[in-house]
Write a protein that holds these residues in place. Structure first.
Motif, short mmCIF file in Angstrom:
data_model
loop_
_atom_site.label_atom_id
_atom_site.label_comp_id
_atom_site.label_asym_id
_atom_site.label_seq_id
_atom_site.Cartn_x
_atom_site.Cartn_y
_atom_site.Cartn_z
N ARG A 192 -17.47 9.41 8.06
CA ARG A 192 -17.23 9.49 6.62
C ARG A 192 -18.24 10.42 5.94
O ARG A 192 -17.90 11.21 5.06
CB ARG A 192 -17.30 8.09 6.04
CG ARG A 192 -16.90 8.01 4.61
CD ARG A 192 -17.53 6.84 3.97
NE ARG A 192 -18.94 6.78 4.38
CZ ARG A 192 -19.75 5.77 4.13
NH1 ARG A 192 -19.29 4.74 3.50
NH2 ARG A 192 -21.01 5.79 4.52
N VAL A 197 -7.36 16.88 4.73
CA VAL A 197 -7.77 15.81 5.65
C VAL A 197 -6.67 14.75 5.62
O VAL A 197 -6.42 14.15 4.57
CB VAL A 197 -9.12 15.16 5.23
CG1 VAL A 197 -9.45 13.99 6.14
CG2 VAL A 197 -10.24 16.18 5.24
N GLN A 203 1.15 0.37 -6.10
CA GLN A 203 0.19 1.44 -6.37
C GLN A 203 0.52 2.21 -7.65
O GLN A 203 -0.36 2.80 -8.26
CB GLN A 203 0.19 2.45 -5.21
CG GLN A 203 -0.13 1.87 -3.84
CD GLN A 203 -1.62 1.93 -3.51
OE1 GLN A 203 -2.43 1.86 -4.40
NE2 GLN A 203 -1.94 2.03 -2.25
N GLY A 236 1.85 6.26 -0.95
CA GLY A 236 1.66 5.14 -1.85
C GLY A 236 0.60 5.49 -2.88
O GLY A 236 0.82 5.41 -4.10
N HIS A 254 0.82 -1.22 0.00
CA HIS A 254 0.00 0.00 0.00
C HIS A 254 0.85 1.27 0.00
O HIS A 254 0.34 2.35 -0.27
CB HIS A 254 -0.93 0.00 1.23
CG HIS A 254 -2.02 -1.03 1.11
ND1 HIS A 254 -3.31 -0.73 0.76
CD2 HIS A 254 -1.99 -2.38 1.26
CE1 HIS A 254 -4.04 -1.83 0.72
NE2 HIS A 254 -3.26 -2.86 1.02
C1 GDG Z 1 -2.25 4.04 3.32
C2 GDG Z 1 -1.23 4.65 2.36
C3 GDG Z 1 -2.92 4.47 0.53
C4 GDG Z 1 -8.97 10.44 7.48
N1 GDG Z 1 -9.49 11.21 8.48
C5 GDG Z 1 -10.72 10.75 8.71
C6 GDG Z 1 -10.96 9.68 7.85
N2 GDG Z 1 -9.87 9.51 7.11
C7 GDG Z 1 -9.78 8.50 6.04
C8 GDG Z 1 -9.76 9.17 4.70
C9 GDG Z 1 -9.13 8.08 3.84
C10 GDG Z 1 -8.22 7.36 4.84
O1 GDG Z 1 -8.60 7.77 6.14
C11 GDG Z 1 -6.76 7.76 4.64
O2 GDG Z 1 -6.28 7.12 3.51
P1 GDG Z 1 -5.03 7.64 2.71
O3 GDG Z 1 -4.93 6.86 1.45
O4 GDG Z 1 -5.19 9.09 2.44
O5 GDG Z 1 -3.75 7.45 3.65
P2 GDG Z 1 -3.14 6.33 4.68
O6 GDG Z 1 -3.96 6.20 5.90
O7 GDG Z 1 -1.73 6.74 4.90
O8 GDG Z 1 -3.21 4.94 3.87
C12 GDG Z 1 -1.95 5.40 1.26
C13 GDG Z 1 -3.80 3.73 1.51
O9 GDG Z 1 -3.03 3.09 2.53
C14 GDG Z 1 -4.66 2.67 0.81
O10 GDG Z 1 -3.87 1.79 0.06
O11 GDG Z 1 -3.74 5.26 -0.32
O12 GDG Z 1 -1.01 5.93 0.33
O13 GDG Z 1 -0.34 5.52 3.07
O14 GDG Z 1 -10.08 7.18 3.38
O15 GDG Z 1 -11.07 9.51 4.34
N3 GDG Z 1 -12.12 9.00 7.82
C15 GDG Z 1 -13.10 9.41 8.67
N4 GDG Z 1 -12.91 10.43 9.56
C16 GDG Z 1 -11.75 11.14 9.60
O16 GDG Z 1 -11.63 12.09 10.37
N5 GDG Z 1 -14.27 8.76 8.67
#
Ligand code: GDG
Length: 503
Positions: A353, A272, A197, A374, A166
């Motif tokens: 969400r 965010v 990715q 990623g 990821h």
């Molecule tokens: C890893 C990789 C890759 C955030 N704040 C809240 C909330 N979120 C949710 C977002 C999004 C998720 O968390 C974060 O996903 P990201 O992809 O931006 O980043 P990572 O957590 O670092 O994830 C990344 C991912 O894995 C999947 O393969 O894309 O590159 O680092 O969905 O919406 N959700 C809610 N409240 C919040 O306050 N409900």
């Protein structure tokens, strides 16, 4: 739960990840894309999701807790304090995470961490072994479990085993600073399929394997002696159907209305992110300050809302970034705020969400500037949440995997505060027709390559026997229209038909 083979020819999927999270608590559920994608694939094949419960136990027993949530069978184990310390907080989050995000300065090298990582991967392999039937497909997720494939091979399993990374794969020169890098990477070649990715991370893996092992690349397969590992570019996507519902939910509408009311006459910019140093938050705040300094006409006309729920609070570097951001936001507000305007609202709290989607929709600019990522799902979520008739603009880091799929975003170098500041200014000034055009193109890509496309593409490659003619090439540029990947690969469609015939 020993597996009894059903009459169907559908191979059973065993998904393995560090944490198992199937949440079912209604509209506020914070279900990640991974949970959604895996749940669909697991239900179809009557599969099982194996991993750590997130709970600590006095002494590791290997006892498995079986549950069924949302139609998905889960099998979880508890870990003991030393495991959590050395494997999760240690090697995974203090060694591999910073190193794989190009942060050698934050990478902590310790023998205990490496030992704990190996031990927990062995424990995963030992406890998982009795659950595996000969035809099962095994899909391992992420940097916590890179050696699991080798551990299973060492226990004699000849199943098709795949791995999805990821996060980025670092360039060879960075990886080589990790003691034991060769064993770690060599172990990856025990997988039949590795998913990345983006092409950049896949190429970094090939570069390393070519230099270190003299492995050869043959089409999309990497060959080393008898082993042949298929390397896919398979970017993770969103659960589009579910998110479209979220955009129109009552909670989303309420959050949007509240935010719009709080910023009358001002353009909202939103970020965010999990509170993590890879997300480039300090640079982002500094860029916003630069924007206010260079564009006095924008003062009182814009407002930045940064939502950053804390994560990994047990790790010192995460506590430090929190302190730095507190200071930086305080400094900017102190310098620029007026009696009825706060330049930055910085919130260390998570939202549901649905609320998040209302917040995205209220914002004229989505600011997503990780130093490395990623993929970055927030970028995609921001696009999906927009009103197509009057969409906001995504300002996106060139160094997020998402940039390869979304060239229509305003792409910026996240290390350059000038470039981010100018990117925001450009986004704020962008005419409606251009905003619509860019949004339409990004939405089409995100819709085509959603999370089901992702899991089906990976599963198709995993289900393919070696020597079988490859299906549609998932390594094709997923952003391009010519990529054949928007239709479900044929063998997955067959699996699905078999599964629904069974119901
Ligand atoms: C890893 C990789 C890759 C955030 N704040 C809240 C909330 N979120 C949710 C977002 C999004 C998720 O968390 C974060 O996903 P990201 O992809 O931006 O980043 P990572 O957590 O670092 O994830 C990344 C991912 O894995 C999947 O393969 O894309 O590159 O680092 O969905 O919406 N959700 C809610 N409240 C919040 O306050 N409900």
């Amino acid at each position: 739960m020993p597996h009894t083979q059903t009459q169907s020819s559908t191979p059973r999927l065993i998904a393995v990840s560090n944490r198992v999270q199937v949440e079912t608590d209604g509209e506020n559920a914070n279900r990640g894309g991974l949970a959604v994608a895996l749940a669909a694939a697991l239900r179809q094949s009557n599969g099982i999701w194996f991993g750590w419960s997130g709970e600590q136990t006095e002494e590791f027993t290997g006892q498995i807790a079986f549950r069924r949530a949302d139609g998905v069978a889960t099998a979880t184990i508890d870990l003991e304090a030393q495991d959590i310390d050395e494997y999760y907080n240690g090697f995974a989050n203090r060694t591999l995470w910073p190193l794989f995000h190009y942060r050698l300065d934050l990478t902590e090298i310790a023998r205990d961490f490496a030992g704990g990582y190996a031990r927990v991967n062995e424990r995963f392999a030992d406890t998982l072994s009795p659950l595996i039937a000969p035809d099962d497909l095994i899909w391992v997720h992420d940097y916590h479990l890179m050696p699991l494939g080798s551990q299973l091979r060492a226990r004699g399993f000849a199943n098709r085993i795949g791995f999805f990374l990821h996060i980025p794969w670092p360039p060879p020169s960075l990886l080589m600073s990790l003691p034991g890098h060769s064993d770690l990477a060599r172990g990856m070649l025990d997988y039949d399929v590795i998913g990345f990715q983006s092409e950049e991370w896949r190429q970094a893996f090939i570069d390393y394997a070519a230099v270190q092992f003299e492995a050869t690349i043959d089409g999309d397969a990497l060959r080393l002696g008898e082993r042949c590992t298929r390397l896919l570019v398979c970017p993770i996507g969103l659960d589009i159907a579910d998110f479209s519902g979220a955009v129109h939910s009552i909670a989303a509408k309420q959050a949007e209305t509240r935010l719009v009311a709080s910023a009358v006459g001002r353009d909202m910019i939103v970020g965010v992110d999990r509170l993590d140093y890879s997300k480039g938050l300090q640079e982002r705040f500094a860029a916003y300050e630069r924007l206010l300094a260079d564009h006095p006409e924008l003062r009182e006309k814009i407002s930045l809302l940064q939502i950053a729920p804390p994560s990994r609070g047990d790790v010192a570097s995460y506590r430090q970034i929190r302190a730095e951001l507190d200071a930086l936001s305080g400094h900017i507000n102190g310098a620029y705020a007026s009696i009825d305007w706060v330049p930055i609202r910085y919130v260390n709290q998570g939202y549901s969400r649905d609320e998040l989607f209302g917040i995205y929709r209220a914002a004229r600019v989505g600011l997503v500037t990780p130093l490395r990522d990623g993929m970055n799902l927030v970028a995609k979520e921001y696009v999906v949440a927009q009103d197509p008739a009057d969409p906001g603009v995504l300002v996106l880091s060139r160094f997020a995997g998402a940039a390869a799929q979304l060239p229509e975003a305003v792409l910026v170098n996240p290390h350059s505060i000038e470039e981010i500041a100018e990117g925001i200014a450009r986004a704020l000034a962008m005419p409606l027709a251009e905003r619509q055009e860019r949004h339409q193109a990004m939405l089409a890509t995100i819709t085509r390559h959603d999370v089901r496309w992702w899991s089906e593409t990976f599963m198709a490659a995993l289900a393919e026997e070696p020597g079988q003619a490859p299906g549609p090439a998932p390594t094709a540029d997923p952003a391009s229209d010519s990529a054949p990947a928007d239709s479900a690969p044929a063998n997955v469609a067959r699996l699905r038909d078999a599964a629904s015939a069974q119901r």
